[in-house]
Design a protein around this motif. Sequence first.
Motif, short mmCIF file in Angstrom:
data_model
loop_
_atom_site.label_atom_id
_atom_site.label_comp_id
_atom_site.label_asym_id
_atom_site.label_seq_id
_atom_site.Cartn_x
_atom_site.Cartn_y
_atom_site.Cartn_z
N TYR A 1 1.20 -33.73 11.78
CA TYR A 1 1.18 -34.94 11.54
C TYR A 1 0.86 -35.81 13.66
O TYR A 1 1.46 -35.49 14.44
CB TYR A 1 2.90 -35.10 12.43
CG TYR A 1 4.21 -35.87 12.56
CD1 TYR A 1 3.86 -36.69 11.55
CD2 TYR A 1 4.08 -36.38 13.98
CE1 TYR A 1 4.56 -37.26 11.27
CE2 TYR A 1 4.88 -37.65 14.29
CZ TYR A 1 5.38 -38.16 12.91
OH TYR A 1 5.95 -39.76 13.16
N VAL A 2 0.46 -37.16 12.92
CA VAL A 2 -0.30 -37.84 13.93
C VAL A 2 0.64 -39.29 13.53
O VAL A 2 0.49 -39.78 12.18
CB VAL A 2 -1.59 -37.68 13.85
CG1 VAL A 2 -1.87 -39.26 13.97
CG2 VAL A 2 -2.88 -36.71 13.34
N ASN B 1 10.58 -29.47 15.43
CA ASN B 1 10.85 -27.96 15.46
C ASN B 1 11.62 -27.83 14.45
O ASN B 1 12.06 -26.00 14.35
CB ASN B 1 12.29 -27.69 16.41
CG ASN B 1 13.62 -28.69 16.01
OD1 ASN B 1 13.78 -28.70 15.04
ND2 ASN B 1 14.15 -29.64 17.20
N GLU B 2 11.59 -28.46 13.40
CA GLU B 2 11.76 -27.87 12.07
C GLU B 2 11.11 -29.03 11.03
O GLU B 2 10.99 -29.67 10.80
CB GLU B 2 12.91 -27.34 11.65
CG GLU B 2 13.49 -27.11 10.42
CD GLU B 2 15.58 -27.15 10.46
OE1 GLU B 2 15.82 -25.92 10.63
OE2 GLU B 2 15.53 -28.15 10.09
N MET B 3 10.92 -27.73 10.17
CA MET B 3 10.31 -28.78 8.94
C MET B 3 10.75 -27.89 7.26
O MET B 3 10.75 -26.72 7.13
CB MET B 3 8.60 -28.47 8.71
CG MET B 3 8.19 -27.50 8.83
SD MET B 3 6.21 -27.71 8.87
CE MET B 3 5.69 -26.06 8.91
N SER C 1 7.00 -32.36 -1.05
CA SER C 1 7.35 -33.46 0.04
C SER C 1 7.76 -32.42 0.67
O SER C 1 8.48 -31.52 0.63
CB SER C 1 8.61 -34.15 -0.50
OG SER C 1 9.50 -33.79 -0.92
N LEU C 2 7.59 -33.41 2.04
CA LEU C 2 7.57 -32.49 3.55
C LEU C 2 7.90 -33.95 4.26
O LEU C 2 7.93 -34.42 4.69
CB LEU C 2 6.27 -32.26 3.93
CG LEU C 2 6.51 -31.23 5.18
CD1 LEU C 2 7.30 -30.49 5.38
CD2 LEU C 2 5.37 -30.93 5.80
N ARG C 3 9.70 -32.45 5.01
CA ARG C 3 10.00 -33.51 6.00
C ARG C 3 10.10 -32.67 7.57
O ARG C 3 10.13 -31.59 7.64
CB ARG C 3 11.65 -33.31 5.53
CG ARG C 3 13.41 -33.91 6.63
CD ARG C 3 13.91 -34.17 6.59
NE ARG C 3 15.43 -33.74 7.86
CZ ARG C 3 16.61 -34.59 7.15
NH1 ARG C 3 17.18 -35.21 6.02
NH2 ARG C 3 17.05 -34.69 8.76
N TYR C 4 9.47 -33.49 8.15
CA TYR C 4 8.91 -33.16 10.17
C TYR C 4 11.30 -33.56 10.53
O TYR C 4 11.56 -34.38 10.89
CB TYR C 4 8.21 -33.61 10.95
CG TYR C 4 7.14 -33.08 9.98
CD1 TYR C 4 6.44 -31.96 10.02
CD2 TYR C 4 6.12 -34.12 9.27
CE1 TYR C 4 5.03 -31.42 9.86
CE2 TYR C 4 4.82 -33.42 8.66
CZ TYR C 4 4.67 -32.47 9.08
OH TYR C 4 3.63 -32.18 8.33
N SER C 5 11.62 -32.39 11.24
CA SER C 5 12.73 -32.65 11.63
C SER C 5 13.08 -32.72 13.67
O SER C 5 11.70 -31.49 13.83
CB SER C 5 14.24 -32.30 11.05
OG SER C 5 14.12 -32.38 10.39
N GLY C 6 12.69 -33.67 13.99
CA GLY C 6 12.68 -33.57 15.41
C GLY C 6 13.70 -33.22 16.17
O GLY C 6 14.86 -33.45 16.06
N TYR D 1 13.55 -37.54 12.51
CA TYR D 1 13.00 -36.75 11.51
C TYR D 1 11.80 -38.26 10.05
O TYR D 1 12.49 -39.34 10.12
CB TYR D 1 14.03 -36.19 10.27
CG TYR D 1 14.31 -37.34 9.29
CD1 TYR D 1 14.00 -37.28 8.37
CD2 TYR D 1 16.02 -38.05 9.64
CE1 TYR D 1 14.75 -38.83 7.41
CE2 TYR D 1 16.70 -39.01 9.46
CZ TYR D 1 15.62 -38.60 7.81
OH TYR D 1 16.71 -39.98 7.06
N GLN D 2 11.27 -37.71 10.01
CA GLN D 2 9.72 -37.90 9.08
C GLN D 2 9.70 -37.33 8.16
O GLN D 2 9.11 -35.83 7.37
CB GLN D 2 8.64 -38.68 9.77
CG GLN D 2 7.60 -38.78 9.08
CD GLN D 2 7.99 -40.45 9.34
OE1 GLN D 2 8.68 -41.73 10.02
NE2 GLN D 2 7.73 -41.22 7.51
#
Length: 289
Positions: free
Chosen positions: A189-190, A198-200, A250-255, A259-260
């Motif tokens: 992820y850029v 910490n999770e996807m 689709s992919l969800r990045y969670s911080g 999230y993105q």
Amino acid sequence: MEPENLSKCTNCGAPLVQDAAKKLKCPYCGSDYLTPSAEQEITAPARRQDILVSQAEPQNNNGGYFVALLLVVMVIIGGALIANNNAPGDVKYADSLVTDTTRNDTTVAESPKKDENPYKPILDALSGIQIDSQTFKKLYRKAYRKADKFTGNIEIADQSSPRYVNINGFYIYIMNDSSGPTLRFATQYVSNDWLFINEMIINADGENSTLTPEFKRDSGDGSIWEWCDMSVPDENIPMLVKIAGAKKVSLRYSGDKYYQVVKVTAKQQAAIKRELQLYKGLLLGYKGH
């Protein structure tokens, strides 16, 4: 009447006299009688023989009784040994080195069949991926391959996969070493802002799969990048097969705070499928050259 008590003739009643041979004799009727000593000399051997015979008989009887008793004991012992050897479940001494196949030892695991592929569980999970030796050779020639001259390991990746971590990416690749091929998963992820991922969560045609790999982070030239590179557990292979054949991924990045959500492109899906084909071919023993 005993001869030693004779003093008169039993025939005529005349007194008996002893001649020169020490025999008693009636001088009137001429009847002869033995003296006590003469009678003893004549009868003694016979009596001693009678005594020997009478003594021998009990000895012979005792010997026969002992032999008979010994035979009875031997028969009893022999019968007991035969019954013991024929008893069910007993193991004879002569058979003590022979494996008892009637017993089920559950502690010993069954050996795999000689012709069975040791990767069979993984191949079963890859049943939705089709590959043959000719297709495998073509894909192998087109793949990006990088050999480590120190370890001999070969990295096999799709040509479309990024080579650096500061580029957005979602892909898998193969690490082939002396122990065999292993599958690895990488995502990058850029952006301009940190997520501290910490999770996807991967959504393939409405089916979610959650992963919590350890992400690394770096920054430069006004950009930040977060990435992970992990070995794929066997239980996650069906998820990759699902992603490769899904219509929409689709992919969800969670911080920690944000999230993105990003889209997995058809190009990335096709690359994942090609890597799965190569991986399955390697497990099947196909050679690329």
